[in-house]
Design a protein around this motif. Structure first.
Motif, PDB file in Angstrom:
ATOM      1  N   LEU A 254     -12.382  -3.494   1.564  1.00  0.00           N
ATOM      2  CA  LEU A 254     -11.962  -2.401   0.682  1.00  0.00           C
ATOM      3  C   LEU A 254     -10.464  -2.147   0.679  1.00  0.00           C
ATOM      4  N   GLN A 255      -9.698  -2.942   1.424  1.00  0.00           N
ATOM      5  CA  GLN A 255      -8.251  -2.773   1.455  1.00  0.00           C
ATOM      6  C   GLN A 255      -7.626  -3.781   0.474  1.00  0.00           C
ATOM      7  N   GLU A 256      -7.237  -3.302  -0.682  1.00  0.00           N
ATOM      8  CA  GLU A 256      -6.754  -4.180  -1.746  1.00  0.00           C
ATOM      9  C   GLU A 256      -5.403  -3.701  -2.280  1.00  0.00           C
ATOM     10  N   PRO A 257      -4.300  -4.106  -1.640  1.00  0.00           N
ATOM     11  CA  PRO A 257      -2.974  -3.735  -2.142  1.00  0.00           C
ATOM     12  C   PRO A 257      -2.759  -4.239  -3.569  1.00  0.00           C
ATOM     13  N   LEU A 258      -2.041  -3.457  -4.353  1.00  0.00           N
ATOM     14  CA  LEU A 258      -1.767  -3.816  -5.747  1.00  0.00           C
ATOM     15  C   LEU A 258      -0.445  -4.552  -5.912  1.00  0.00           C
ATOM     16  N   TYR A 259       0.418  -4.484  -4.899  1.00  0.00           N
ATOM     17  CA  TYR A 259       1.697  -5.191  -4.988  1.00  0.00           C
ATOM     18  C   TYR A 259       1.410  -6.692  -4.964  1.00  0.00           C
ATOM     19  N   PRO A 260       2.019  -7.462  -5.885  1.00  0.00           N
ATOM     20  CA  PRO A 260       1.694  -8.894  -5.995  1.00  0.00           C
ATOM     21  C   PRO A 260       1.894  -9.650  -4.684  1.00  0.00           C
ATOM     22  N   ALA A 261       0.848 -10.330  -4.250  1.00  0.00           N
ATOM     23  CA  ALA A 261       0.923 -11.116  -3.023  1.00  0.00           C
ATOM     24  C   ALA A 261       1.966 -12.214  -3.173  1.00  0.00           C
ATOM     25  N   GLY A 262       2.797 -12.357  -2.171  1.00  0.00           N
ATOM     26  CA  GLY A 262       3.812 -13.403  -2.183  1.00  0.00           C
ATOM     27  C   GLY A 262       5.155 -12.960  -2.707  1.00  0.00           C
ATOM     28  N   ASP A 263       5.206 -11.872  -3.490  1.00  0.00           N
ATOM     29  CA  ASP A 263       6.494 -11.409  -4.021  1.00  0.00           C
ATOM     30  C   ASP A 263       7.381 -10.884  -2.897  1.00  0.00           C
ATOM     31  N   ASP A 264       6.792 -10.139  -1.997  1.00  0.00           N
ATOM     32  CA  ASP A 264       7.544  -9.536  -0.895  1.00  0.00           C
ATOM     33  C   ASP A 264       6.532  -9.204   0.203  1.00  0.00           C
ATOM     34  N   THR A 265       6.474 -10.027   1.226  1.00  0.00           N
ATOM     35  CA  THR A 265       5.475  -9.857   2.278  1.00  0.00           C
ATOM     36  C   THR A 265       5.598  -8.496   2.966  1.00  0.00           C
ATOM     37  N   ALA A 266       6.831  -8.054   3.207  1.00  0.00           N
ATOM     38  CA  ALA A 266       7.033  -6.784   3.897  1.00  0.00           C
ATOM     39  C   ALA A 266       6.501  -5.612   3.080  1.00  0.00           C
ATOM     40  N   THR A 267       6.706  -5.643   1.763  1.00  0.00           N
ATOM     41  CA  THR A 267       6.209  -4.555   0.923  1.00  0.00           C
ATOM     42  C   THR A 267       4.686  -4.598   0.833  1.00  0.00           C
ATOM     43  N   GLY A 268       4.114  -5.794   0.760  1.00  0.00           N
ATOM     44  CA  GLY A 268       2.666  -5.913   0.745  1.00  0.00           C
ATOM     45  C   GLY A 268       2.046  -5.379   2.019  1.00  0.00           C
ATOM     46  N   SER A 269       2.674  -5.664   3.152  1.00  0.00           N
ATOM     47  CA  SER A 269       2.194  -5.153   4.436  1.00  0.00           C
ATOM     48  C   SER A 269       2.318  -3.643   4.495  1.00  0.00           C
ATOM     49  N   ALA A 270       3.404  -3.107   3.937  1.00  0.00           N
ATOM     50  CA  ALA A 270       3.607  -1.657   3.923  1.00  0.00           C
ATOM     51  C   ALA A 270       2.552  -0.965   3.073  1.00  0.00           C
ATOM     52  N   GLU A 271       2.185  -1.580   1.948  1.00  0.00           N
ATOM     53  CA  GLU A 271       1.151  -0.969   1.108  1.00  0.00           C
ATOM     54  C   GLU A 271      -0.210  -1.014   1.804  1.00  0.00           C
ATOM     55  N   LEU A 272      -0.496  -2.100   2.514  1.00  0.00           N
ATOM     56  CA  LEU A 272      -1.739  -2.172   3.286  1.00  0.00           C
ATOM     57  C   LEU A 272      -1.780  -1.046   4.315  1.00  0.00           C
ATOM     58  N   PHE A 273      -0.677  -0.815   4.989  1.00  0.00           N
ATOM     59  CA  PHE A 273      -0.538   0.270   5.958  1.00  0.00           C
ATOM     60  C   PHE A 273      -0.843   1.620   5.305  1.00  0.00           C
ATOM     61  N   PHE A 274      -0.310   1.835   4.120  1.00  0.00           N
ATOM     62  CA  PHE A 274      -0.505   3.064   3.352  1.00  0.00           C
ATOM     63  C   PHE A 274      -1.989   3.248   3.009  1.00  0.00           C
ATOM     64  N   ILE A 275      -2.639   2.177   2.576  1.00  0.00           N
ATOM     65  CA  ILE A 275      -4.053   2.241   2.209  1.00  0.00           C
ATOM     66  C   ILE A 275      -4.932   2.529   3.424  1.00  0.00           C
ATOM     67  N   VAL A 276      -4.695   1.800   4.513  1.00  0.00           N
ATOM     68  CA  VAL A 276      -5.510   1.980   5.715  1.00  0.00           C
ATOM     69  C   VAL A 276      -5.381   3.413   6.244  1.00  0.00           C
ATOM     70  N   ALA A 277      -4.160   3.956   6.248  1.00  0.00           N
ATOM     71  CA  ALA A 277      -3.951   5.322   6.735  1.00  0.00           C
ATOM     72  C   ALA A 277      -4.735   6.327   5.908  1.00  0.00           C
ATOM     73  N   HIS A 278      -4.751   6.150   4.596  1.00  0.00           N
ATOM     74  CA  HIS A 278      -5.461   7.104   3.747  1.00  0.00           C
ATOM     75  C   HIS A 278      -6.970   6.901   3.797  1.00  0.00           C
ATOM     76  N   GLN A 279      -7.422   5.662   3.887  1.00  0.00           N
ATOM     77  CA  GLN A 279      -8.864   5.433   3.982  1.00  0.00           C
ATOM     78  C   GLN A 279      -9.428   5.985   5.296  1.00  0.00           C
ATOM     79  N   THR A 280      -8.721   5.765   6.389  1.00  0.00           N
ATOM     80  CA  THR A 280      -9.202   6.307   7.659  1.00  0.00           C
ATOM     81  C   THR A 280      -9.173   7.836   7.648  1.00  0.00           C
ATOM     82  N   SER A 281      -8.178   8.411   6.991  1.00  0.00           N
ATOM     83  CA  SER A 281      -8.126   9.877   6.885  1.00  0.00           C
ATOM     84  C   SER A 281      -9.344  10.412   6.127  1.00  0.00           C
ATOM     85  N   GLU A 282      -9.726   9.726   5.071  1.00  0.00           N
ATOM     86  CA  GLU A 282     -10.910  10.163   4.320  1.00  0.00           C
ATOM     87  C   GLU A 282     -12.174  10.080   5.181  1.00  0.00           C
TER      88      GLU A 282
END
Length: 240
Positions: free
Chosen positions: A18-46
């Motif tokens: 269920l963790q599906e970042p929208l930032y294009p994979a491969g464009d910027d690995t650091a930003t993709g990882s940051a978005e995954l972090f953002f998603i996981v934090a909010h999903q666990t909070s829910e």
């Protein structure tokens, strides 16, 4: 009889898909990882909000009998549920503070892809505010159950606060646990306000709110009657 294994019991295959970042994979690995972090934090909070709501409802039911009147027998059970809710509220605050590890340039890179998605749309959070009495709907059902349980014991909030821990026993522990819950909620809200101000400043929220100023207007403390009753203990006291 063989039961499910660990992954099957927790439905991990579904959960971890269920963790599906929208930032294009491969464009910027650091930003993709940051978005995954953002998603996981909010999903666990829910998920933690689901647990909190469950415990608050169970505490309310423990305090109020099936006929809707207060019960003198449910306070210890309510304390078990509320103690867990207090601890989980602390985890929610820590998750917000963890999000301070999200670099602003990374957040700015994927934030436009959120569209109108906003934490203000969280149904679980709105339900929590209803349970705590900080929503627009009125008084907390949990607090109403607390008052009924006190009445069933022939006492009141004023008497419990006056007698203190040694004189009031379980009702006083319950009152203090409600205060702990309220302040943990408050700390979580303030931490979130600080995070939003740090991340986006005065920008509007993705959901169309006024951003940080909207959060300020919605930051309320639960159980105001209980707090004001305790404050009145200071009346008539003299300092040295």
């Amino acid at each position: 009889m063989t039961g499910p294994d660990y992954a099957g019991y927790l439905r991990l295959e579904r959960l971890l898909s269920l963790q599906e970042p929208l930032y294009p994979a491969g464009d910027d690995t650091a930003t993709g990882s940051a978005e995954l972090f953002f998603i996981v934090a909010h999903q666990t909070s829910e998920l933690w909000l689901v647990q909190t709501l469950n415990d608050l409802d169970a505490a309310t039911e423990a305090l109020v009998g099936a006929d809707g009147t207060g019960t003198p027998d449910g306070m210890e059970q309510a304390l078990e549920h509320l103690g867990r809710a207090v601890a989980v509220m602390g985890l929610l605050e820590e998750t917000v503070r963890l999000l301070e590890r999200l670099p602003v340039q990374r957040f700015a890179a994927f934030r436009p892809r959120l569209g109108t998605a906003s934490g203000a749309q969280s149904r679980n959070f709105h339900d929590l505010e209803v349970r705590l009495g900080t929503a627009d709907e009125g008084e907390s059902p949990l607090y109403r159950a607390f008052l009924k349980a006190l009445a069933a014991r022939g006492t009141s909030v004023e008497e419990v606060c006056r007698l203190g821990a040694s004189g009031a026993g379980a009702p006083h522990r319950l009152a203090e646990t409600l205060l702990d819950l309220g302040y943990r909620f408050w700390h979580w809200k303030v931490a979130h306000l600080s995070l939003v101000d740090r991340a986006v400043g005065g920008l509007s929220g993705t959901g169309g709110t006024a951003g940080a100023s909207y959060l300020v207007s919605r930051t309320r403390m639960p159980f105001p009657e209980l707090r004001s009753t305790r404050e009145r203990l200071h009346q008539g006291q003299t300092g040295t």
